[in-house]
Scaffold this active site. Structure first.
Site, mmCIF file in Angstrom:
data_model
loop_
_atom_site.group_PDB
_atom_site.id
_atom_site.type_symbol
_atom_site.label_atom_id
_atom_site.label_comp_id
_atom_site.label_asym_id
_atom_site.label_seq_id
_atom_site.Cartn_x
_atom_site.Cartn_y
_atom_site.Cartn_z
ATOM 1 N N LYS A 29 0.827 -1.223 0.000
ATOM 2 C CA LYS A 29 0.000 0.000 0.000
ATOM 3 C C LYS A 29 0.849 1.256 0.000
ATOM 4 C CE LYS A 29 -2.128 -0.481 3.969
ATOM 5 N NZ LYS A 29 -1.582 -1.750 4.458
ATOM 6 N N ARG B 236 -8.725 1.714 9.678
ATOM 7 C CA ARG B 236 -8.309 0.367 10.047
ATOM 8 C C ARG B 236 -9.362 -0.336 10.891
ATOM 9 N NH1 ARG B 236 -2.579 1.271 9.489
ATOM 10 N NH2 ARG B 236 -1.307 -0.572 9.791
ATOM 11 N N ARG C 249 11.964 -2.005 10.556
ATOM 12 C CA ARG C 249 10.998 -1.324 11.412
ATOM 13 C C ARG C 249 10.889 -2.083 12.725
ATOM 14 N NH1 ARG C 249 5.560 0.220 8.118
ATOM 15 N NH2 ARG C 249 4.655 -0.489 10.066
ATOM 16 N N ARG D 49 0.292 -8.206 14.099
ATOM 17 C CA ARG D 49 -0.305 -7.214 13.190
ATOM 18 C C ARG D 49 -1.221 -7.890 12.173
ATOM 19 N NH1 ARG D 49 4.493 -4.607 10.794
ATOM 20 N NH2 ARG D 49 3.104 -3.147 9.775
HETATM 21 P P1 AMP Z 1 1.521 1.184 9.142
HETATM 22 O O1 AMP Z 1 2.749 1.933 8.762
HETATM 23 O O2 AMP Z 1 0.306 1.613 8.364
HETATM 24 O O3 AMP Z 1 1.717 -0.306 9.120
HETATM 25 O O4 AMP Z 1 1.193 1.577 10.673
HETATM 26 C C1 AMP Z 1 2.113 1.277 11.707
HETATM 27 C C2 AMP Z 1 1.400 1.223 13.050
HETATM 28 O O5 AMP Z 1 0.816 2.498 13.338
HETATM 29 C C3 AMP Z 1 0.247 0.248 13.128
HETATM 30 O O6 AMP Z 1 0.660 -1.087 13.414
HETATM 31 C C4 AMP Z 1 -0.581 0.851 14.263
HETATM 32 O O7 AMP Z 1 0.012 0.599 15.533
HETATM 33 C C5 AMP Z 1 -0.436 2.346 14.011
HETATM 34 N N1 AMP Z 1 -1.501 2.848 13.086
HETATM 35 C C6 AMP Z 1 -1.356 3.357 11.826
HETATM 36 N N2 AMP Z 1 -2.530 3.718 11.302
HETATM 37 C C7 AMP Z 1 -3.464 3.433 12.232
HETATM 38 C C8 AMP Z 1 -4.895 3.549 12.288
HETATM 39 N N3 AMP Z 1 -5.603 4.039 11.243
HETATM 40 N N4 AMP Z 1 -5.515 3.138 13.429
HETATM 41 C C9 AMP Z 1 -4.839 2.646 14.474
HETATM 42 N N5 AMP Z 1 -3.505 2.500 14.500
HETATM 43 C C10 AMP Z 1 -2.812 2.881 13.385
#
Ligand code: AMP
Length: 223
Positions: free
Chosen positions: A17, A92, A156, A167
């Site tokens: 994404k 999410r 990460r 996750r």
């Molecule tokens: P990502 O880079 O999109 O994988 O996001 C990394 C982490 O940020 C996720 O595993 C969540 O802990 C937090 N996060 C990002 N976007 C959201 C969201 N819309 N709602 C809740 N937590 C989020």
């Protein structure tokens, strides 16, 4: 005025994404809004939000809906998002999706693209994914330095084995239901993410064009 291209990218962690959102936003000259990036920047800067979010993120859990909805409402209200945006990582949860509909009331419709990739492929990708320690950009496979700023590429902190599985579990329970929330809309499309990035990018562009045409005039689309 042409309609704004308001794009929502759905898909599990590791589906590509972020990479596709960035690429698409750059070619169309619209902002990419990634809630994961916003949170990582806050952690890096040591703000209140960052300090509160860090432990949750490191466990692979979700930051609360209230906080996330507030962040996205503020960001989508800025001028640069008026002519369109690519949203990555939000919504999410179903409450976040409901809130997004409220935020988008009176604006051009959302185009929703779901990128699907089999779970064993996601685990493989997440285990080898690298990002820049300085600017947070995705690292190119096989490189050790960031191609954007020259910073060191690192894993990460939420891409280690145990957190990856958590996750994916949370994706399946909390996030996958929003695919059904959007599936019946005329602007919903699904694409296969288990292909080379250029092929996915072409499928994404075609899906957006088709979704936009199904919905009347759309910037860059045919009538
Ligand atoms: P990502 O880079 O999109 O994988 O996001 C990394 C982490 O940020 C996720 O595993 C969540 O802990 C937090 N996060 C990002 N976007 C959201 C969201 N819309 N709602 C809740 N937590 C989020």
């Amino acid at each position: 005025m042409a309609m704004a291209l308001n794009l929502l990218m759905l898909g599990p962690p590791g589906a590509g994404k972020g990479t596709q959102a960035e690429r698409f936003a750059r070619t169309r000259g619209i902002p990419k809004i990634s809630t994961g990036d916003i949170l990582r920047e806050a952690v890096h800067a040591g703000t209140d939000l960052g300090n509160r979010a860090k432990a949750v993120m490191d466990r692979g859990e979700l930051v609360s809906d209230d906080i996330m909805i507030g962040i996205v409402e503020e960001r989508l209200g800025r001028d640069d998002a008026r002519s369109g945006f690519v949203l990555d990582g939000f919504p999410r949860t179903v409450p976040q999706a409901v809130a997004l509909d409220r935020i988008m009331a009176g604006r051009d419709p959302l185009i929703v693209v779901d990128i699907s990739v089999p779970e064993r492929e996601l685990v493989r990708r997440l285990a080898s994914r690298m990002i820049c320690a300085d600017c947070g950009a995705n690292g190119a496979p096989g490189e050790i330095l960031c191609c954007r700023c020259g910073g060191q590429l690192v894993q990460r902190t939420d891409d280690n084995d145990a957190v990856v599985l958590e996750r994916l579990r949370i994706y399946n329970t909390s996030t996958r239901p929003i695919v059904d929330f959007y599936r019946t809309r005329s602007t919903f499309r699904a694409i296969n993410g288990a292909q080379p990035p250029d092929t996915v990018a072409a499928a994404l562009a075609a899906a957006i064009e088709a979704a936009g045409n199904g919905n009347g005039r759309m910037r860059g689309g045919r009538r």
